[in-house]
Structures are given as structure tokens and as C-alpha cells.
Design an enzyme around this catalytic site. Structure first.
Site, short mmCIF file in Angstrom:
data_model
loop_
_atom_site.label_atom_id
_atom_site.label_comp_id
_atom_site.label_asym_id
_atom_site.label_seq_id
_atom_site.Cartn_x
_atom_site.Cartn_y
_atom_site.Cartn_z
N LYS A 241 16.07 12.74 -84.23
CA LYS A 241 16.73 12.99 -85.51
C LYS A 241 16.02 14.11 -86.26
CE LYS A 241 14.08 9.33 -87.80
NZ LYS A 241 14.14 8.07 -88.57
N ARG B 34 15.32 -2.36 -95.56
CA ARG B 34 15.99 -1.08 -95.76
C ARG B 34 17.47 -1.26 -95.41
NH1 ARG B 34 13.08 3.95 -92.85
NH2 ARG B 34 14.06 2.96 -91.05
N TYR C 133 4.03 33.54 -109.75
CA TYR C 133 4.87 33.05 -110.83
C TYR C 133 4.08 32.21 -111.82
CZ TYR C 133 9.08 34.58 -108.37
OH TYR C 133 10.04 35.34 -107.76
N MET D 42 9.55 31.15 -103.20
CA MET D 42 10.63 30.78 -102.29
C MET D 42 10.39 31.33 -100.88
SD MET D 42 14.74 31.46 -102.54
CE MET D 42 14.92 30.44 -104.02
#
Length: 370
Positions: A38, A136, A264, A313
Site C-alpha cells: 500500500k 480501528r 521564509y 516547497m
């Protein structure tokens, strides 16, 4: 000179083979091996991983959602594929691609029987999941009669396995709890098998279950993180080989004077003369902002270079003041030596998160040393 010219994720199939064989050596010959692929094969490349594992003897595969299973079918994978958390809206596609659902509630069981009946299926393979303490998803142990009531009135499906999931098999302090889970699953599996008139495949162990609880191997084991080189304990990590290596290059080197800021929000302020390297990888590639401000590091010429300021980013900047390096040099985010578990632990997370976060835009390079 480094062969790395851009950000790449190297996927080493020889390491995958080694890990599969090591884990297989821990179970009896009759125990089936289910490979969990997965999340794009834990951030690598699910189709490549599954195709290789099928060639070397994986009996079953597991994915989280139907869309992931469809990718494997389209890649030519023929082995059974278990969908661990299917959503009813995808049941028709799941059947179309011969995927096998893990049914975990009255709703999912009822809906799947309904769809299978409408499609005129006969004895379509399904798996019934029981909750033994992870809390779960999964049926409860007192749901057996209700499950049987739904199964007795149809021949559209056939239960091919019963499964549960261990919550803390890597934590030796939780041994008593884990054994209680194992015993609960045995009890429920025996009860429903008696009512079915046959015993389906039983499976409960994840990677740490394989390594720590041989009494929970049953008929099949499921291995995810172990296949990719991580055993959740140092002694097992030493026996495994990380499959994925995330590498990049130095794009540019800057020299900051005391008082100058970087990135930033000016999150880093130099207190001394500081040499920094900018690397073309950022939070859009899977290196989240939590790694910024010296909470994460990369390796350059065998030395740690800590991330300065906020992760951008598409870029990170690292401190190379005391590292002999130049533009174009290779940068290791993680590999077999500085592995994902070490990098993640330093930053307060786990290897699973770091591995599965790697963006599809990062180029995958397959290394096959077999």
C-alpha cells in the site's frame, strides 16, 4: 564525481529480495507470505515492488484501497490482492479487477453481498476482519452469529481468510496485551470456523509479529515495513537492508555574514559566518516543515548537515560551514547507512511517515543487482 544529478529515489531490488528471504526464513515452510504494498509500496513504487516480489515467491499482496489494487492488476500482477480498507462505493470496480475485500462491519459485508449478487458472482473470495484490541476497524468477537446469518443466505461470497491486526507487537512492554490479542483471535477464529464447516486462512502478524511472536504466524503473515528494510528494533534492522535511498544534489552554496537571515520568515539568523547549501527538495517532495530549523539533517560527504530555517516547497537549505563540499555534490537524505529510521527518529517521527511521504514527482530509479 557523483552520478546523482537531480533528486531521485533509488529502489534496490536486491535489498528487497534479501528482506523477503530473511522474513520468510522466520516462518514455517507452510506459512504463506503476504506482501503489503500500500501507499505506493511504502513510498517507493508499488508496481515494481509487487512484480519483483511475485517473481521471487510472494503468495499474496495487500493494499489499502481498491485504486491501489487496480494499479497492480494493470501492471500485470496475477497473485491474489487483499484490499484492507475497501469502501462500498468501489465494490463494483474491486470485483471487476478480481480484488479481494477485507470486510470489517455489518455494513461492508451486507453491501458486498448485495453487489456480488447483482453481478451474479458465485463464491467470490472475501476476508473477514476482527478487532482484537487495535480498535480501528473490524467485527467484534460477539458478531460471529450475525456474520453467519448474513453468510447463510447467499452463495455469492466465500470466506477465504479471517484476519486481525496486532497493535503493539514491536513493544516488549506490551507483551501481555499482544498475547491477549492473539488468544482472542484464536478463540474467534475457531468459533467461526466451526460454524463455517471449514477453516479459512488465518493471519494476524505484521512484521514485528513475524519477528517476535511465532505463535501468531498461523497460516499466513503480512509484512510491510520489514520488506522495505526496517524491523522496528535495532537488532532486526541490522538484519535488513533499506530498499529506498533518497538522494539529491547541491544546487548552490551561499555564504552568510553575521546578522544575515535565510529563508521564509527569516527563520534562521546567522550569528557567525555561515556557509549554506541549497538542495532541490522540499515539502512538496515529502520533506515536511517539521524537519526545518535543525530538527532534520542530510548527509554530505559523510557528514551531517542540519536543515536551516523553514523547509520550502521545493528547496531546503543546510549548514555546510564545516563540510568540504561544492555545487553539484551528492546529498543523501536517507540511504542504507543514514537510514530513514535514524533520520525520522531525530526529527520526532517514524520511518513509515518519512518513506510514504515521498512525492510522485521525485524520479524513481530502479537498481537491480540480481
Amino acid at each position: 564525481m557523483s552520478s546523482i544529478k537531480e533528486t531521485v529515489l533509488e529502489i534496490n531490488l536486491a535489498h528487497l529480495t534479501h528482506n523477503f528471504n530473511y522474513l520468510k526464513s522466520k516462518v514455517a515452510a507452510h506459512v504463506k507470505m503476504l506482501a503489503v504494498v500500500k501507499a505506493s509500496g511504502y513510498g517507493s513504487d508499488a508496481a515494481t515492488i509487487a512484480t519483483h516480489l511475485e517473481e521471487i515467491g510472494a503468495d499474496y499482496f495487500a493494499v489499502a484501497y481498491a485504486s491501489e489494487g487496480i494499479i497492480l492488476r494493470e501492471a500485470g500482477v496475477k497473485a491474489p490482492i487483499l484490499v484492507l480498507h475497501p469502501q462500498p462505493v468501489n465494490f463494483p470496480k474491486l470485483i471487476e479487477h478480481q480484488l479481494e475485500p477485507s470486510l470489517y462491519s455489518s455494513r461492508t459485508l451486507g453491501e458486498f453481498i448485495k453487489i456480488a449478487t447483482l453481478l451474479d458472482e458465485k463464491e467470490y473470495p472475501v476476508h473477514i476482519k476482527f478487532n482484537t484490541g487495535l480498535n480501528r476497524i473490524g467485527f467484534w468477537e460477539n458478531d460471529v452469529d450475525h456474520i453467519m446469518d448474513q453468510l447463510k443466505v447467499t452463495n455469492a461470497v466465500k470466506v477465504v481468510s479471517l484476519l486481525s491486526h496486532l497493535a503493539a507487537s514491536e513493544d516488549h512492554n506490551e507483551r501481555e496485551f499482544t498475547l491477549s490479542q492473539i488468544n482472542s483471535f484464536k478463540k474467534t477464529a475457531n468459533e467461526i470456523s466451526d460454524k463455517l464447516g471449514y477453516t479459512p486462512i488465518l493471519h494476524q502478524s505484521n512484521t514485528s509479529g513475524i519477528l517476535n511472536y511465532p505463535e501468531a504466524h498461523f497460516d499466513m503473515v503480512r509484512t510491510g515495513i520489514g520488506l522495505y528494510g526496517y524491523g522496528n528494533e535495532v537488532k532486526f534492522d541490522k538484519k535488513l537492508r533499506p530498499v529506498a535511498s533518497l538522494k539529491s544534489v547541491i544546487s548552490q552554496i551561499h555564504k552568510l555574514e553575521p546578522g544575515e537571515t535565510l529563508g521564509y520568515n527569516r527563520a534562521f539568523k546567522a550569528t557567525d559566518f555561515t556557509k549554506t547549501a541549497t538542495i532541490p527538495i522540499g515539502h512538496a517532495d515529502g520533506i515536511s516543515r517539521q524537519y526545518g530549523n535543525k530538527k532534520g539533517f542530510v548527509t554530505i560527504n559523510n557528514q551531517r548537515a542540519y536543515i536551516l530555517g523553514n523547509v520550502c516547497m521545493d528547496m531546503i537549505m543546510v549548514d555546510v560551514t564545516n563540510i568540504n563540499c561544492k555545487e553539484g555534490d551528492e546529498v543523501v537524505i536517507f540511504d542504507a547507512d543514514s537510514n530513514a529510521a535514524q533520520v525520522a527518529e531525530y526529527s520526532g517521527t517514524i520511518s513509515y511517515e518519512l518513506l510514504t511521504a515521498i512525492s510522485p514527482r521525485v524520479k524513481r530509479v530502479i537498481i537491480d543487482e540480481n
